[in-house]
Motif scaffolding. Sequence first.
Motif, PDB file in Angstrom:
ATOM      1  N   GLY A  92       0.801  -1.220   0.000  1.00  0.00           N
ATOM      2  CA  GLY A  92       0.000   0.000   0.000  1.00  0.00           C
ATOM      3  C   GLY A  92       0.830   1.265   0.000  1.00  0.00           C
ATOM      4  O   GLY A  92       0.332   2.348   0.305  1.00  0.00           O
ATOM      5  N   GLY A  93       2.107   1.150  -0.355  1.00  0.00           N
ATOM      6  CA  GLY A  93       2.971   2.325  -0.405  1.00  0.00           C
ATOM      7  C   GLY A  93       4.393   1.917  -0.710  1.00  0.00           C
ATOM      8  O   GLY A  93       4.801   0.790  -0.396  1.00  0.00           O
ATOM      9  N   CYS A  94       5.153   2.813  -1.344  1.00  0.00           N
ATOM     10  CA  CYS A  94       6.561   2.530  -1.632  1.00  0.00           C
ATOM     11  C   CYS A  94       7.380   2.739  -0.357  1.00  0.00           C
ATOM     12  O   CYS A  94       6.820   2.924   0.727  1.00  0.00           O
ATOM     13  N   ALA A  95       8.700   2.733  -0.499  1.00  0.00           N
ATOM     14  CA  ALA A  95       9.547   2.845   0.686  1.00  0.00           C
ATOM     15  C   ALA A  95       9.301   4.147   1.441  1.00  0.00           C
ATOM     16  O   ALA A  95       9.020   4.147   2.654  1.00  0.00           O
ATOM     17  N   THR A  96       9.379   5.276   0.736  1.00  0.00           N
ATOM     18  CA  THR A  96       9.149   6.567   1.391  1.00  0.00           C
ATOM     19  C   THR A  96       7.694   6.711   1.799  1.00  0.00           C
ATOM     20  O   THR A  96       7.390   7.240   2.865  1.00  0.00           O
ATOM     21  N   GLY A  97       6.784   6.248   0.927  1.00  0.00           N
ATOM     22  CA  GLY A  97       5.362   6.318   1.246  1.00  0.00           C
ATOM     23  C   GLY A  97       5.021   5.549   2.509  1.00  0.00           C
ATOM     24  O   GLY A  97       4.171   5.978   3.304  1.00  0.00           O
ATOM     25  N   THR A  98       5.687   4.412   2.702  1.00  0.00           N
ATOM     26  CA  THR A  98       5.442   3.620   3.913  1.00  0.00           C
ATOM     27  C   THR A  98       5.902   4.373   5.151  1.00  0.00           C
ATOM     28  O   THR A  98       5.217   4.380   6.183  1.00  0.00           O
ATOM     29  N   TRP A  99       7.069   5.041   5.059  1.00  0.00           N
ATOM     30  CA  TRP A  99       7.549   5.817   6.199  1.00  0.00           C
ATOM     31  C   TRP A  99       6.620   6.986   6.511  1.00  0.00           C
ATOM     32  O   TRP A  99       6.271   7.229   7.673  1.00  0.00           O
ATOM     33  N   TYR A 100       6.191   7.720   5.471  1.00  0.00           N
ATOM     34  CA  TYR A 100       5.376   8.898   5.776  1.00  0.00           C
ATOM     35  C   TYR A 100       3.951   8.521   6.167  1.00  0.00           C
ATOM     36  O   TYR A 100       3.322   9.207   6.982  1.00  0.00           O
TER      37      TYR A 100
END
Length: 357
Positions: A92-100
């Motif tokens: 449900g999100g890329c690497a940065t998307g998962t962090w944010y």
Amino acid sequence: MAYMIISGLLCGAALGFVMQRGRFCLTGGFRDMYLAKNNRIFYALLLAIAIQSIGVFLLMDLGVFEYSAGAFPIVSVIIGSYIFGIGIILAGGCATGTWYRAGEGLIGSWIALAGYMLMSTIMKSGVLAPFNQKFQQVGVLPANSIPDTIGINHWFLVIPFAAIVGFILYKQFTKPKIAIPTLKPKRTGLAHILFEKRWNPFATASLIGIIAFLAWPLSAATGRVFGLGITTPSANILQYLTTGDSTFINWGVFLVLGIFAGSFIAAKGSNEFRFRMPDVKTGINSFIGGNLMGVGASLAGGCSIGNGLVMTAVMTWQGWIGLLFMILGTWTASYFVYVRPRQKAKSVKLEKQPASV
């Protein structure tokens, strides 16, 4: 050490804040290219790449720092990027998307992040490290830099690329505008712009490009000559926590921690922070997706940021081929996660309809 902590956290916080408020999600952008035939976020990514590319090559030409792209492990980049693309759809999100998104309180992203950090660590220094290292030696090409391979100055690629991006932006901004109803603002001035106003994706991408450019000199000042990076720093956090080895602490670690903090500040300021627990299926998919992200990014030598934003900006085969196969991976996963279930549901519905007399 103090400079490393402060500059890393501030750069990461700026990136997390901008991405959260701009809803800049590459996973959704790549998915929408296939499902909705909407390339808007992809075009925004190209803008961020162009801004960063111009800035970084100017700094290198001025002698601020030197960077060599090295060799090109084509097999591991293709396979790893494709696996990573599949993983970000499940997570449900890329690497940065998962962090944010973890900074927004989304528990599914916490689950994906746990899988991502765990598998990245296993691939880089755990039991799968020998496999990762050997696989990256398969089919290695001597030159990773596109300008070096072709035998031209880098500006002969950067300038035409920037011109193409400029033309795309011109076409986007000259399209007929669709009126979007907006609610009466509850805030005024800077508070309205930062925490309430809907951010334009190209304005968001411009800020991301500037932050990505600034990350190079900020990081290089600490001895880490690279820009934004998510996978290795994420693994470094777990490596430090489990070994206590302070050599794993670097500028990138504070960058990713800053992303989380910046997103939290943005989400709290815009009243978007809340803990959201996923259902069992979503939680399982998030963990599986996070693990695939860790495997894929480790094999490919970068994620949607490391390869898709940074290595593309320095005009490497790794960046552009990695980005291509990352997108193909998201399209493959999107078919099985979104398209095929709808087709089956539609087929079942038609079968249940009474036959006409």
